[in-house]
Design an enzyme around this catalytic site. Structure first.
Site, short mmCIF file in Angstrom:
data_model
loop_
_atom_site.label_atom_id
_atom_site.label_comp_id
_atom_site.label_asym_id
_atom_site.label_seq_id
_atom_site.Cartn_x
_atom_site.Cartn_y
_atom_site.Cartn_z
CE LYS A 106 -0.12 3.05 4.82
NZ LYS A 106 0.17 3.14 6.02
CG ASN A 143 -1.71 1.21 1.41
OD1 ASN A 143 -1.58 2.03 0.51
ND2 ASN A 143 -2.42 1.25 2.45
CD GLU A 168 -2.69 5.17 6.76
OE1 GLU A 168 -2.77 5.29 5.68
OE2 GLU A 168 -1.72 4.82 7.44
CD GLU A 186 -3.22 -2.51 7.12
OE1 GLU A 186 -2.13 -2.66 6.98
OE2 GLU A 186 -3.97 -1.56 7.02
CB SER A 241 5.77 -1.96 11.78
OG SER A 241 5.49 -0.69 12.06
CG HIS A 285 -5.40 1.73 5.32
ND1 HIS A 285 -5.05 2.77 6.33
CD2 HIS A 285 -4.52 0.94 5.10
CE1 HIS A 285 -3.91 2.58 6.60
NE2 HIS A 285 -3.47 1.37 5.81
N GLY A 331 3.26 2.31 10.90
CA GLY A 331 3.83 3.16 10.50
C GLY A 331 4.59 3.54 11.98
P1 13P Z 1 3.30 0.14 7.79
O1 13P Z 1 3.80 -1.00 7.18
O2 13P Z 1 4.04 1.45 7.29
O3 13P Z 1 3.15 0.09 9.04
O4 13P Z 1 2.05 0.45 7.05
C1 13P Z 1 1.04 -0.81 7.40
C2 13P Z 1 -0.18 -0.11 6.50
O5 13P Z 1 -0.82 0.65 6.82
C3 13P Z 1 -0.50 -0.92 5.20
O6 13P Z 1 -1.69 -0.77 4.71
#
Ligand code: 13P
Length: 250
Positions: free
Chosen positions: A11, A9, A97, A167, A213, A95, A173
């Site tokens: 982003k 992803n 976010e 997740e 992560s 997601h 992150g």
């Molecule tokens: P990270 O791997 O940067 O923690 O992000 C995970 C994520 O949100 C994938 O959709």
């Protein structure tokens, strides 16, 4: 058959040139005999070129979001039909976010899933608890509710096009990963509630990805757990070497 999947992803990262460069690097570096399904999700504006660039490879391209309506007066939004028309038939929905910053509710997400499935798209459905939910030991409840509200209104036949992505928000992150044991415990729980609702055929064939992560140095251990079928990767998907190492770790 349950599929092994590694999805990146991206982003809101990578402009047009950078997208092309990263895809070229992935094409060079990903082993061609990998049995794992490899998916990348660049931003909307770079999806069409990503589809072109990956045409003769085994890399598949996903969108990070879509609107639930078929079309119309929704300034700035993208429909399932638009995605399909450029060759994108996978979409990430729910997601954390999107839930947190764009206030996407379980009801809205159920709507988006329904629209995507109507267009024969595969949905990577994301869900997961926040840190406060884990500290109050309500993480299993939260996850169960997100699944029920987002997906459990679907008919059995829809599940062939659903991929689940657990997740935990506290691991996204942050550099803090769920331990392989925490991931396995939750994935097993998820599979069991799918089993109770839909039966063993669906529970045993749905792929459940872990996200939060995942890096080259922890991927192998997380992926070795029996109910973890792959990963949804954020930061580490932006570096070809890291993403390839993660894809090879399954
Ligand atoms: P990270 O791997 O940067 O923690 O992000 C995970 C994520 O949100 C994938 O959709």
């Amino acid at each position: 058959m349950r599929q092994k999947i590694v999805a990146g992803n991206w982003k809101m990262n990578k402009n047009s040139e950078e997208t092309e460069d990263l895809i070229n690097e992935l094409i060079d570096k990903l082993p061609t005999d990998l049995e794992t399904t490899v998916i990348i999700a660049p931003t909307f504006v770079n999806l069409a070129s990503a589809v072109d660039h990956t045409e003769f490879t085994h890399i598949r391209v996903a969108a990070q979001n879509m609107h639930q309506a078929e079309g119309g007066a929704f300034t700035g939004e993208i429909s399932a039909d638009m995605l399909k028309s450029i060759g994108v038939d996978i979409v990430i929905i729910g997601h954390s976010e999107r839930r947190a910053y764009f206030h996407e509710t379980d009801a809205l997400l159920a709507n988006k899933v329904e629209t995507a499935l109507k267009h024969d798209m595969t949905v990577i459905f994301c869900f997961g608890e926040e840190l406060k939910d884990r500290s109050t030991k309500s993480h299993f409840n939260i996850v169960e509710n997100q699944l029920r509200d987002g997906l459990f209104n679907l008919p059995e036949s829809a599940w062939a096009n659903i991929v689940l992505a657990y997740e935990p928000v506290w691991a996204i992150g942050t550099g803090e990963t769920a331990t392989p044991e925490q991931a396995q415990e939750m994935h097993e729980f998820i599979r069991e509630i799918v089993r109770k609702q839909y039966g063993s055929t669906i529970a045993d064939t749905v792929s459940i990805l872990y996200g939060g992560s995942v890096k080259p140095d922890n991927a192998r251990e997380i992926f070795s757990k029996p109910d973890v079928d792959g990963g949804l990767i954020g930061g580490a998907a932006l570096k070809a070497d890291d993403f390839v190492a993660i894809a090879e770790a399954i």
